[in-house]
Design a protein around this motif. Sequence first.
Motif, PDB file in Angstrom:
ATOM      1  N   LYS A 173       1.642   5.929 -12.640  1.00  0.00           N
ATOM      2  CA  LYS A 173       2.203   4.658 -11.926  1.00  0.00           C
ATOM      3  C   LYS A 173       0.837   3.759 -11.048  1.00  0.00           C
ATOM      4  N   ARG A 174      -0.424   4.553 -11.037  1.00  0.00           N
ATOM      5  CA  ARG A 174      -1.451   3.750 -10.478  1.00  0.00           C
ATOM      6  C   ARG A 174      -1.867   2.629 -11.138  1.00  0.00           C
ATOM      7  N   GLN A 175      -1.571   2.397 -12.395  1.00  0.00           N
ATOM      8  CA  GLN A 175      -2.034   1.221 -13.168  1.00  0.00           C
ATOM      9  C   GLN A 175      -1.225  -0.112 -13.051  1.00  0.00           C
ATOM     10  N   TYR A 176      -0.474  -0.287 -11.928  1.00  0.00           N
ATOM     11  CA  TYR A 176       0.479  -1.109 -11.906  1.00  0.00           C
ATOM     12  C   TYR A 176       0.412  -1.688 -10.280  1.00  0.00           C
ATOM     13  N   LYS A 177       0.414  -3.040 -10.018  1.00  0.00           N
ATOM     14  CA  LYS A 177       0.421  -3.619  -8.853  1.00  0.00           C
ATOM     15  C   LYS A 177       1.615  -4.732  -8.802  1.00  0.00           C
TER      16      LYS A 177
ATOM     17  N   THR B  32       0.175   4.181   0.432  1.00  0.00           N
ATOM     18  CA  THR B  32       0.217   3.457   1.760  1.00  0.00           C
ATOM     19  C   THR B  32      -1.479   3.445   2.084  1.00  0.00           C
ATOM     20  N   ALA B  33      -1.970   4.427   1.913  1.00  0.00           N
ATOM     21  CA  ALA B  33      -3.312   4.175   2.348  1.00  0.00           C
ATOM     22  C   ALA B  33      -4.163   3.815   1.038  1.00  0.00           C
ATOM     23  N   GLY B  34      -3.804   3.962  -0.177  1.00  0.00           N
ATOM     24  CA  GLY B  34      -4.690   3.341  -1.331  1.00  0.00           C
ATOM     25  C   GLY B  34      -3.546   3.523  -2.594  1.00  0.00           C
ATOM     26  N   PHE B  35      -3.613   4.367  -3.532  1.00  0.00           N
ATOM     27  CA  PHE B  35      -2.928   4.490  -4.680  1.00  0.00           C
ATOM     28  C   PHE B  35      -2.102   5.786  -4.777  1.00  0.00           C
ATOM     29  N   PRO B  36      -0.789   5.427  -5.307  1.00  0.00           N
ATOM     30  CA  PRO B  36      -0.104   6.876  -5.415  1.00  0.00           C
ATOM     31  C   PRO B  36      -0.754   7.987  -6.028  1.00  0.00           C
ATOM     32  N   ILE B  37      -0.189   9.244  -6.141  1.00  0.00           N
ATOM     33  CA  ILE B  37      -0.637  10.319  -6.656  1.00  0.00           C
ATOM     34  C   ILE B  37      -0.240  10.758  -8.191  1.00  0.00           C
ATOM     35  N   GLN B  38      -0.867  10.445  -9.169  1.00  0.00           N
ATOM     36  CA  GLN B  38      -0.871  10.507 -10.517  1.00  0.00           C
ATOM     37  C   GLN B  38       0.110  11.470 -10.846  1.00  0.00           C
ATOM     38  N   GLU B  39      -0.263  12.842 -10.281  1.00  0.00           N
ATOM     39  CA  GLU B  39       0.528  14.040 -10.822  1.00  0.00           C
ATOM     40  C   GLU B  39       1.980  14.199 -10.240  1.00  0.00           C
ATOM     41  N   ILE B  40       2.005  13.384  -9.127  1.00  0.00           N
ATOM     42  CA  ILE B  40       3.647  13.563  -8.653  1.00  0.00           C
ATOM     43  C   ILE B  40       4.334  12.359  -9.294  1.00  0.00           C
TER      44      ILE B  40
ATOM     45  N   ARG C 283      10.844   1.427 -11.943  1.00  0.00           N
ATOM     46  CA  ARG C 283      11.685   2.588 -12.814  1.00  0.00           C
ATOM     47  C   ARG C 283      11.778   1.883 -14.321  1.00  0.00           C
ATOM     48  N   VAL C 284      11.864   0.516 -14.751  1.00  0.00           N
ATOM     49  CA  VAL C 284      11.920   0.012 -15.833  1.00  0.00           C
ATOM     50  C   VAL C 284      10.467   0.135 -16.479  1.00  0.00           C
ATOM     51  N   LEU C 285       9.350   0.044 -15.808  1.00  0.00           N
ATOM     52  CA  LEU C 285       8.236   0.335 -16.322  1.00  0.00           C
ATOM     53  C   LEU C 285       8.173   1.703 -16.955  1.00  0.00           C
TER      54      LEU C 285
END
Length: 342
Positions: A278-282, A206-214, A247-249
Motif C-alpha cells: 500500500k505504500r506505492q499509492y498516493k 500520518t508521519a510518513g508512509f503505512p507499514i507494508q507488513e500490516i 480497497r479497489v486497488l
Amino acid sequence: MAAWLLAACAVLPSVSRADDLCTGKFPNLITEVCWSCVFPIKMFGNVTLLSGGQEDYQSGPSQAVCTCTNGGLPKVGVPTSFWEMDMMTDVTSTPGCFPMLGGARINIGVNSDAFGTDQKHRRHASASGKSSFRQVNLYLNPAMYVLGAVLDDACLDNRGMDVPWVSFADPTHNDDELAGILTPYAFPFGSLLAIGANTADAVAATAGFPIQEIFWAAGAYGQMYPLTGNNNSHVSNEQSARLQTARVLAKLHAAGTQWSAAGERAMCGYYPQIIMDKRQYKFQRLAPIPQTKKINGRCCDPIGRSTILAESGTQAPLPNMRDFSYAIFRKRDCCSGVTPGP
C-alpha cells in the motif's frame, strides 16, 4: 472509454443524463490535479533531480546504470523514479452513477434493490458506531503519457482512457462472504489484535508512509478487508471514500489484474503482486472540492493517513457533496533509456 459505454448500453437498460442523484464533471487536469505529487523524481539511483518537498518511502535502485531486454533487443539506461498519475476513482452512493463522466447514470435494472440508495447506501446507527456502503468506478487516465511529462515514454502507462472496473457489476462488492473467496488469507485478521494494528499503521501513515507488513490494515481509514463497499467504521465521507479507493486497488492486486510498478523488480516492466504494497499509492481528492491547497507543502496523501485536515469543508449536507473522486499517483521505478538501432 466511449467504446466501454457503448458496450454497457448494449447489455444494460439505458444510459441517462445526470439527474438529482447523479451529478458531476470531468476534472480539469490543469487546475484541479496537484502535479507536485509526481515528485520526487530521481535518476541514477539515489540522485534526486526534483523534490518539491514531496514524500517518498524508499531509496532508488543501488546501481547508476541499468539494462533490460525488451522484445529481444537490449536496452541501456539509467534508473528513474517518480510518481505517475494514471488512474482515478469515483466513490458514489448512487449505483450506476459516473460523476466524472458529467453525472452520466446507467439504469442497472437487474438487482437494483440490492443497491438501493434507501437501503445499503444510507448510514445507520449501530452498536459499534456508524456504517456505510459506497459504489466505486475505476478509470484509466494516462494523462502523463499523453502530455509526455517524463523523459522516457516507455516508463509511462500507455493504455488508453477506459473504465475497466465498476462495482455495481462486481457481485463481490456487496457481499463480504463472497469477497472472502478472493482473499481467504484475510480471514485471520478479523480479531481484535489484528484490528488494533490499525493504530500503529495510522501513526506510521500520518508521519510518513503505512507499514507494508500490516497489509490487512488501512491506517486511519479502517480495515482493508473485506474488499467490499461495506464500511462498518464510518467516520466521515472522506474517510469512507478513501477506504473504498484503497480497497479497489487491493482487490485488483488480489485478482492479478493490477501489477506493481515499484522497486528494482519493476526496472524492466510491471510484475504481479497479489498482496498489495500500500505504500506505492498516493491519493489526491478531485471532487467535491479539489485538494489543491497544500498541507505541510503537500496535497496528496499515502493510504491510511488521517483525513482530519484534508477533509475540511467536504462534510456539508449538500447534493453536490455526496460523491468523491480521486487521482491516484502510483510509484514508478523503471529503466529509462534507449534501445540501440540495427
